[in-house]
Design a protein around this motif. Sequence first.
Motif, PDB file in Angstrom:
ATOM      1  N   GLN A  61      12.562 -25.583  36.214  1.00 45.47           N
ATOM      2  CA  GLN A  61      12.950 -25.923  34.472  1.00 45.47           C
ATOM      3  C   GLN A  61      14.148 -24.956  33.476  1.00 45.47           C
ATOM      4  OE1 GLN A  61      10.867 -27.168  32.057  1.00 45.47           O
ATOM      5  NE2 GLN A  61       9.181 -28.447  32.560  1.00 45.47           N
ATOM      6  N   TYR A  62      14.799 -25.573  33.040  1.00 49.06           N
ATOM      7  CA  TYR A  62      16.125 -25.569  32.802  1.00 49.06           C
ATOM      8  C   TYR A  62      16.130 -25.550  31.073  1.00 49.06           C
ATOM      9  CZ  TYR A  62      18.585 -24.293  36.661  1.00 49.06           C
ATOM     10  OH  TYR A  62      18.984 -24.082  37.883  1.00 49.06           O
ATOM     11  N   ARG A  63      16.566 -24.606  30.095  1.00 50.08           N
ATOM     12  CA  ARG A  63      16.268 -24.445  28.867  1.00 50.08           C
ATOM     13  C   ARG A  63      17.336 -24.419  28.019  1.00 50.08           C
ATOM     14  NH1 ARG A  63      11.742 -21.057  25.944  1.00 50.08           N
ATOM     15  NH2 ARG A  63      11.237 -22.912  26.429  1.00 50.08           N
ATOM     16  N   ASP A  67      12.825 -27.515  27.042  1.00 50.91           N
ATOM     17  CA  ASP A  67      12.707 -27.148  28.162  1.00 50.91           C
ATOM     18  C   ASP A  67      12.841 -28.793  28.980  1.00 50.91           C
ATOM     19  OD1 ASP A  67      12.614 -24.761  27.203  1.00 50.91           O
ATOM     20  OD2 ASP A  67       9.701 -25.620  28.067  1.00 50.91           O
ATOM     21  N   LYS A 229      14.618 -21.705  33.120  1.00 56.67           N
ATOM     22  CA  LYS A 229      13.778 -20.441  31.608  1.00 56.67           C
ATOM     23  C   LYS A 229      13.216 -19.742  32.634  1.00 56.67           C
ATOM     24  CE  LYS A 229       9.902 -21.980  29.973  1.00 56.67           C
ATOM     25  NZ  LYS A 229       8.189 -22.744  29.460  1.00 56.67           N
ATOM     26  N   ASP A 256       7.911 -20.412  37.869  1.00 57.20           N
ATOM     27  CA  ASP A 256       7.878 -21.701  36.876  1.00 57.20           C
ATOM     28  C   ASP A 256       7.364 -22.904  37.110  1.00 57.20           C
ATOM     29  OD1 ASP A 256       8.758 -23.799  34.344  1.00 57.20           O
ATOM     30  OD2 ASP A 256       8.214 -21.783  33.517  1.00 57.20           O
TER      31      ASP A 256
END
Length: 268
Positions: A61-63, A67, A229, A256
Motif C-alpha cells: 500500500q502506498y499513500r 491509499d 504506508k 500491510d
Amino acid sequence: MNLKKGIIHTKGLKGILISAFLIFAVNGTAAAGGLFGPPQPVSKEAGGFHTGIGYGTHEDQYRKDTDHTIRQNQVYSELGYGANNWGIYGRIGVSDLKILDAFRSTQASTTTSKNDFKDYGKFFGTLGGQGFYPFNRTFGIGAFLQASYYFQDFTDDISGTQNGALFTTGLKVKNLWDVNFGIGFQATVSNDIKLYVGPYLYYSQAKISPSVNIPGLPFFAGEITIKNKTNIGGFSGIDVPLARGFHLLVEGQYSDRFSVGTAVTYSY
C-alpha cells in the motif's frame, strides 16, 4: 539436569521458529527486489561465488492523501560472494507494475477508459549484504541490508471524457526505489534444511507525474511523491539443499500486504 534443560530449551526454540515460519508461509507475498534469504549465506562455508534465479510477487500500500495498492511480478538473476558467516550479492531483473484505481474518477463529469495503471518489462537492480552469528550447530541470528532501484520509468495512457469533451493523457511512475533492513533467526533441522523468521524495516517511494492535469483523477494534479504506508514487516522462509550445490528458497513477507517469492541458487 542442566543437559536435559538445554535439550528442552532447544526443542522449544525450534518449535517457535517452525510455527512462525508456517504462519508467514501460509499467508505469504517478496519485497520489491526479491527475497531476503536465510540469515546464513548460501555460499560454501570456505567461501566462494553463488548464482541464482528468482521470481516473486510483491503487493503493498502506498499513500499520498489516499491509499493505493501496488502489485508487481518480478524475475531476476543473482550473483553473490561470501563465506559461512557473511555475504554480498547483486541482482538484475525485470518487473511489471500495477496501481489499482489510479485512473478511477472521483467526479461524475469525468469518465475514463480504464481504472488501473499497468506497465511491463522494466529493469531494476538490487544490492545486498548480510552477516550471520551461529549460537551453535542448530541456531543462529543474522542481519541484512538490501536496496533496489528501477532504472526505467513505468508509463500508461488513458482516454476519457470530461464534461462531454474527449481527452487523452498519460501517467509516469519514475525514480521507484526501496531499502530494507532486517534481523533473522535461523534453525537448522534435518537434512540441513534451514527455517528462518524475523522482522524488517522497509521504506519505498516513487514520483508520479501526469502528462496533462485532469480534475477528478487521483494522480492528475501535478507531480507528487508517494511512499509506502507501513514501514515495519515480518518475513519467514525455508532453504532446502538440493543435489550438487543447488538450493531451493521459498519465502513469505508481510508489511500491510502479503508477498511471496522463490529462488534456486547454485554455490560454486
